[in-house]
Design a protein around this motif. Structure first.
Motif, PDB file in Angstrom:
ATOM      1  N   ASP A 190      -4.977   6.069  22.906  1.00  0.00           N
ATOM      2  CA  ASP A 190      -6.315   6.242  22.619  1.00  0.00           C
ATOM      3  C   ASP A 190      -7.236   5.559  24.128  1.00  0.00           C
ATOM      4  OD1 ASP A 190      -8.995   6.744  22.165  1.00  0.00           O
ATOM      5  OD2 ASP A 190      -9.156   5.570  20.275  1.00  0.00           O
ATOM      6  N   LEU A 191      -7.197   6.249  25.077  1.00  0.00           N
ATOM      7  CA  LEU A 191      -7.578   5.857  26.309  1.00  0.00           C
ATOM      8  C   LEU A 191      -9.134   5.996  26.583  1.00  0.00           C
ATOM      9  CD1 LEU A 191      -4.808   6.893  28.729  1.00  0.00           C
ATOM     10  CD2 LEU A 191      -5.027   4.787  27.374  1.00  0.00           C
ATOM     11  N   LYS A 192      -9.611   6.674  25.211  1.00  0.00           N
ATOM     12  CA  LYS A 192     -11.209   6.750  25.381  1.00  0.00           C
ATOM     13  C   LYS A 192     -11.929   5.322  25.131  1.00  0.00           C
ATOM     14  CE  LYS A 192     -11.962  10.157  22.578  1.00  0.00           C
ATOM     15  NZ  LYS A 192     -10.347  10.666  21.973  1.00  0.00           N
ATOM     16  N   ILE A 231       6.368   5.622  30.601  1.00  0.00           N
ATOM     17  CA  ILE A 231       5.319   5.847  29.944  1.00  0.00           C
ATOM     18  C   ILE A 231       4.829   4.643  29.393  1.00  0.00           C
ATOM     19  CG2 ILE A 231       4.279   7.438  27.879  1.00  0.00           C
ATOM     20  CD1 ILE A 231       7.217   9.013  28.993  1.00  0.00           C
ATOM     21  N   PHE A 232       3.610   4.147  29.794  1.00  0.00           N
ATOM     22  CA  PHE A 232       3.100   3.031  28.922  1.00  0.00           C
ATOM     23  C   PHE A 232       2.227   3.535  27.637  1.00  0.00           C
ATOM     24  CE2 PHE A 232       3.952   1.775  33.114  1.00  0.00           C
ATOM     25  CZ  PHE A 232       4.606   0.260  33.046  1.00  0.00           C
ATOM     26  N   ALA A 233       2.547   3.181  26.699  1.00  0.00           N
ATOM     27  CA  ALA A 233       1.866   3.324  25.539  1.00  0.00           C
ATOM     28  C   ALA A 233       0.847   2.221  25.245  1.00  0.00           C
ATOM     29  CB  ALA A 233       2.774   3.613  24.296  1.00  0.00           C
ATOM     30  N   PHE A 234      -0.366   2.709  25.303  1.00  0.00           N
ATOM     31  CA  PHE A 234      -1.406   1.652  25.625  1.00  0.00           C
ATOM     32  C   PHE A 234      -2.558   1.880  24.595  1.00  0.00           C
ATOM     33  CE2 PHE A 234      -5.010  -0.336  27.764  1.00  0.00           C
ATOM     34  CZ  PHE A 234      -4.494  -1.500  27.759  1.00  0.00           C
ATOM     35  N   ASN A 235      -2.966   1.199  23.753  1.00  0.00           N
ATOM     36  CA  ASN A 235      -3.680   1.277  22.662  1.00  0.00           C
ATOM     37  C   ASN A 235      -3.364   2.729  22.025  1.00  0.00           C
ATOM     38  OD1 ASN A 235      -6.288   0.968  21.017  1.00  0.00           O
ATOM     39  ND2 ASN A 235      -7.458   2.249  22.217  1.00  0.00           N
ATOM     40  N   TYR A 236      -2.109   2.419  21.595  1.00  0.00           N
ATOM     41  CA  TYR A 236      -1.374   3.663  21.122  1.00  0.00           C
ATOM     42  C   TYR A 236      -1.184   3.269  19.618  1.00  0.00           C
ATOM     43  CZ  TYR A 236       2.054   7.124  19.522  1.00  0.00           C
ATOM     44  OH  TYR A 236       2.760   8.061  18.758  1.00  0.00           O
ATOM     45  N   GLY A 237      -1.302   4.559  18.742  1.00  0.00           N
ATOM     46  CA  GLY A 237      -0.855   4.315  17.354  1.00  0.00           C
ATOM     47  C   GLY A 237      -0.531   5.692  17.058  1.00  0.00           C
ATOM     48  N   ASN A 277       2.442  20.195  21.265  1.00  0.00           N
ATOM     49  CA  ASN A 277       1.473  20.292  22.362  1.00  0.00           C
ATOM     50  C   ASN A 277       0.197  19.593  22.305  1.00  0.00           C
ATOM     51  OD1 ASN A 277       3.327  22.229  23.344  1.00  0.00           O
ATOM     52  ND2 ASN A 277       2.622  24.040  22.758  1.00  0.00           N
ATOM     53  N   TYR A 278      -0.162  19.200  21.041  1.00  0.00           N
ATOM     54  CA  TYR A 278      -1.216  18.348  20.749  1.00  0.00           C
ATOM     55  C   TYR A 278      -1.266  17.241  20.748  1.00  0.00           C
ATOM     56  CZ  TYR A 278      -4.487  22.452  20.144  1.00  0.00           C
ATOM     57  OH  TYR A 278      -5.240  23.929  20.258  1.00  0.00           O
ATOM     58  N   LEU A 279       0.049  16.673  21.023  1.00  0.00           N
ATOM     59  CA  LEU A 279       0.082  15.076  20.954  1.00  0.00           C
ATOM     60  C   LEU A 279       0.097  14.480  22.450  1.00  0.00           C
ATOM     61  CD1 LEU A 279       3.479  15.185  18.688  1.00  0.00           C
ATOM     62  CD2 LEU A 279       0.889  14.819  18.222  1.00  0.00           C
ATOM     63  N   TYR A 280       0.011  13.350  22.501  1.00  0.00           N
ATOM     64  CA  TYR A 280      -0.167  12.651  23.854  1.00  0.00           C
ATOM     65  C   TYR A 280       1.249  12.967  24.582  1.00  0.00           C
ATOM     66  CZ  TYR A 280      -3.724   9.683  21.653  1.00  0.00           C
ATOM     67  OH  TYR A 280      -4.801   9.216  20.937  1.00  0.00           O
ATOM     68  N   THR A 281       2.268  13.276  23.878  1.00  0.00           N
ATOM     69  CA  THR A 281       3.697  13.224  24.637  1.00  0.00           C
ATOM     70  C   THR A 281       3.880  14.731  24.984  1.00  0.00           C
ATOM     71  OG1 THR A 281       4.493  13.293  22.277  1.00  0.00           O
ATOM     72  CG2 THR A 281       4.462  11.132  23.567  1.00  0.00           C
ATOM     73  N   ASN A 282       3.099  15.765  24.947  1.00  0.00           N
ATOM     74  CA  ASN A 282       3.402  16.853  25.309  1.00  0.00           C
ATOM     75  C   ASN A 282       4.119  16.936  26.490  1.00  0.00           C
ATOM     76  OD1 ASN A 282       1.566  17.689  27.264  1.00  0.00           O
ATOM     77  ND2 ASN A 282      -0.158  17.802  25.939  1.00  0.00           N
ATOM     78  N   ASN A 283       5.021  17.822  26.614  1.00  0.00           N
ATOM     79  CA  ASN A 283       5.843  18.018  28.085  1.00  0.00           C
ATOM     80  C   ASN A 283       6.968  16.835  28.193  1.00  0.00           C
ATOM     81  OD1 ASN A 283       4.663  20.371  28.976  1.00  0.00           O
ATOM     82  ND2 ASN A 283       3.065  19.495  29.831  1.00  0.00           N
ATOM     83  N   ILE A 284       6.873  15.800  27.181  1.00  0.00           N
ATOM     84  CA  ILE A 284       7.734  14.858  27.387  1.00  0.00           C
ATOM     85  C   ILE A 284       8.741  15.180  26.211  1.00  0.00           C
ATOM     86  CG2 ILE A 284       8.401  12.194  27.094  1.00  0.00           C
ATOM     87  CD1 ILE A 284       5.244  12.241  27.888  1.00  0.00           C
ATOM     88  N   PRO A 285      10.121  15.144  26.590  1.00  0.00           N
ATOM     89  CA  PRO A 285      11.120  15.324  25.432  1.00  0.00           C
ATOM     90  C   PRO A 285      11.012  14.187  24.404  1.00  0.00           C
ATOM     91  CG  PRO A 285      12.177  15.021  27.342  1.00  0.00           C
ATOM     92  CD  PRO A 285      10.853  15.075  27.731  1.00  0.00           C
ATOM     93  N   ASP A 286      11.663  14.608  23.318  1.00  0.00           N
ATOM     94  CA  ASP A 286      11.481  13.297  22.193  1.00  0.00           C
ATOM     95  C   ASP A 286      12.505  12.175  22.807  1.00  0.00           C
ATOM     96  OD1 ASP A 286       9.722  14.449  20.603  1.00  0.00           O
ATOM     97  OD2 ASP A 286      11.218  15.260  19.174  1.00  0.00           O
ATOM     98  N   PRO A 287      12.258  10.795  22.155  1.00  0.00           N
ATOM     99  CA  PRO A 287      13.363  10.010  22.671  1.00  0.00           C
ATOM    100  C   PRO A 287      14.563   9.903  22.234  1.00  0.00           C
ATOM    101  CG  PRO A 287      11.198   8.847  22.242  1.00  0.00           C
ATOM    102  CD  PRO A 287      11.160  10.223  21.778  1.00  0.00           C
ATOM    103  N   ASP A 288      15.746   9.725  22.871  1.00  0.00           N
ATOM    104  CA  ASP A 288      17.021   9.729  22.112  1.00  0.00           C
ATOM    105  C   ASP A 288      17.513   8.671  21.529  1.00  0.00           C
ATOM    106  OD1 ASP A 288      17.893  12.071  23.550  1.00  0.00           O
ATOM    107  OD2 ASP A 288      17.449  11.241  25.290  1.00  0.00           O
ATOM    108  N   ILE A 289      16.645   7.433  22.058  1.00  0.00           N
ATOM    109  CA  ILE A 289      17.016   6.013  21.651  1.00  0.00           C
ATOM    110  C   ILE A 289      15.762   5.405  21.319  1.00  0.00           C
ATOM    111  CG2 ILE A 289      18.006   3.750  22.327  1.00  0.00           C
ATOM    112  CD1 ILE A 289      19.958   5.178  23.977  1.00  0.00           C
ATOM    113  N   LEU A 290      15.618   4.520  20.208  1.00  0.00           N
ATOM    114  CA  LEU A 290      14.372   3.547  20.064  1.00  0.00           C
ATOM    115  C   LEU A 290      15.286   2.199  20.292  1.00  0.00           C
ATOM    116  CD1 LEU A 290      11.680   2.815  19.248  1.00  0.00           C
ATOM    117  CD2 LEU A 290      12.667   2.387  17.201  1.00  0.00           C
TER     118      LEU A 290
END
Ligand code: IPE
Ligand code: IPE
Ligand code: MG
Length: 230
Positions: free
Chosen positions: A98-100, A126-132, A161-174
Motif C-alpha cells: 500500500d504505497l499510497k 520485489i520489495f514488499a513494503f507496507n504490504y499485507g 490481474n488486480y493484485l500488486y503482483t500481476n505479471n509476476i509468477p507465484d513464488p516457488d519457494i517461501l
C-alpha cells in the motif's frame, strides 16, 4: 532436479539478533539490511529470476515509533547507498504494498527507482513494503467492483490481474528465517502452492550455504499441484 524461478523471503529475526549481539534491536535491522545485498548477489549467481523480500508489513505500524522511524531511515539509506550498484548490476526493482499511505519522500524515491531500473533483466527484486495480503485483496476487490466487472468475468486470472503482483509468477519457494512458522499476512494468495522452508537462524546470519541447502531440498521435491505425479 527442478530449479526455482521465484523465491519469497520473510526476513525475520533482525530484532532478536540485534538484542543478542548489541543489546539494540535497530542494530539488527542495520545488519539485516546489509544482508539483503549479499542475498541478491547469491540469487543472481544461481539464476533466480524473481526475489520478493518482506521488508515492512501493514502490521509493523504496531511497533514503537522509534523503531518505525529507524526502519524508514534505513530504507532511504539503503536505496541512496546502493542504487547505482543495483542498477549497474542490471537489477530490476519493484515495490508491492500500500504505497499510497507511506511518507511522500519515500514515495518519490520508490517511483524513481522503479522507473530507472525498469529495463534491467538480471533479476527482478520485489520489495514488499507496507504490504499485507489481506489489504492487497481488499484493494483488489474494491477495484474489481469500481470497474463494474460482471460476475461471470470473475475468475482466478482476473483476480491475479488486480493484485500488486500481476505479471509476476507465484513464488516457488517461501523462506522464513527467525524460527517462527507462520506467514504473517505475506502473499496469502500467491503462496498457494509454494514449498515452505522455515530456517532456525535470524536474518542477518542467513547465508549462501543456507540458500543452497533450500535450493537443493526444493530440487528433489515432488510438486504435485493436486495431481499424482506419476
Ligand atoms: C524482521 O525482523 C524485520 C522487520 C519486521 C522489519 P523483526 O524486527 O521482526 O525481528 P524479531 O522477529 O523481532 O527478532
Ligand atoms: C514479518 O515479521 C514482517 C517482516 C519480516 C517485514 P514480523 O516479525 O512482523 O511477524 P510476526 O509479528 O512475528 O508475525
Ligand atoms: Mg519478527
Amino acid at each position: 532436479m527442478i530449479s526455482p524461478s521465484h523465491i519469497a523471503i520473510i526476513m525475520d529475526g533482525n530484532g532478536r539478533w540485534g538484542l543478542k549481539k548489541y543489546n539494540n534491536r535497530n542494530k539488527g535491522h542495520y545488519y539485516g539490511l546489509l544482508n539483503i545485498n549479499k542475498v541478491i548477489e547469491h540469487c543472481i549467481k544461481i539464476k533466480i529470476k524473481y526475489l520478493t523480500l518482506y521488508t515492512f508489513s501493514t502490521e509493523n505500524w504496531n511497533r514503537p515509533k522509534k523503531e518505525i522511524d529507524y526502519l524508514f531511515f534505513l530504507f532511504k539509506y539503503f536505496y541512496k547507498k546502493n542504487f547505482n550498484k543495483l542498477n549497474k548490476n542490471n537489477i530490476k526493482i519493484k515495490f508491492i504494498g500500500d504505497l499510497k499511505n507511506i511518507p511522500k519522500d519515500l514515495k518519490i524515491i520508490i517511483k524513481k527507482i522503479e522507473d530507472k531500473t525498469k529495463n534491467n533483466d538480471a533479476i527482478t527484486v520485489i520489495f514488499a513494503f507496507n504490504y499485507g495480503a489481506k489489504s492487497e485483496l481488499v484493494n483488489a476487490f474494491k477495484n474489481i467492483i469500481k470497474n463494474k466487472t460482471k460476475v461471470n468475468e470473475i475468475n482466478e486470472e482476473l483476480i491475479n490481474n488486480y493484485l500488486y503482483t500481476n505479471n509476476i509468477p507465484d513464488p516457488d519457494i517461501l523462506i522464513r528465517t527467525g524460527g517462527e512458522k507462520r506467514l504473517s499476512n505475506f502473499l496469502l494468495w500467491q503462496l498457494s502452492y509454494a514449498e515452505l522452508f522455515f530456517i532456525n537462524k535470524n536474518w542477518p546470519d542467513f547465508n549462501f550455504f543456507d540458500l543452497k541447502k533450500v535450493i537443493k531440498a526444493f530440487g528433489v521435491t515432488k510438486r504435485k499441484f493436486g495431481g499424482l505425479n506419476e
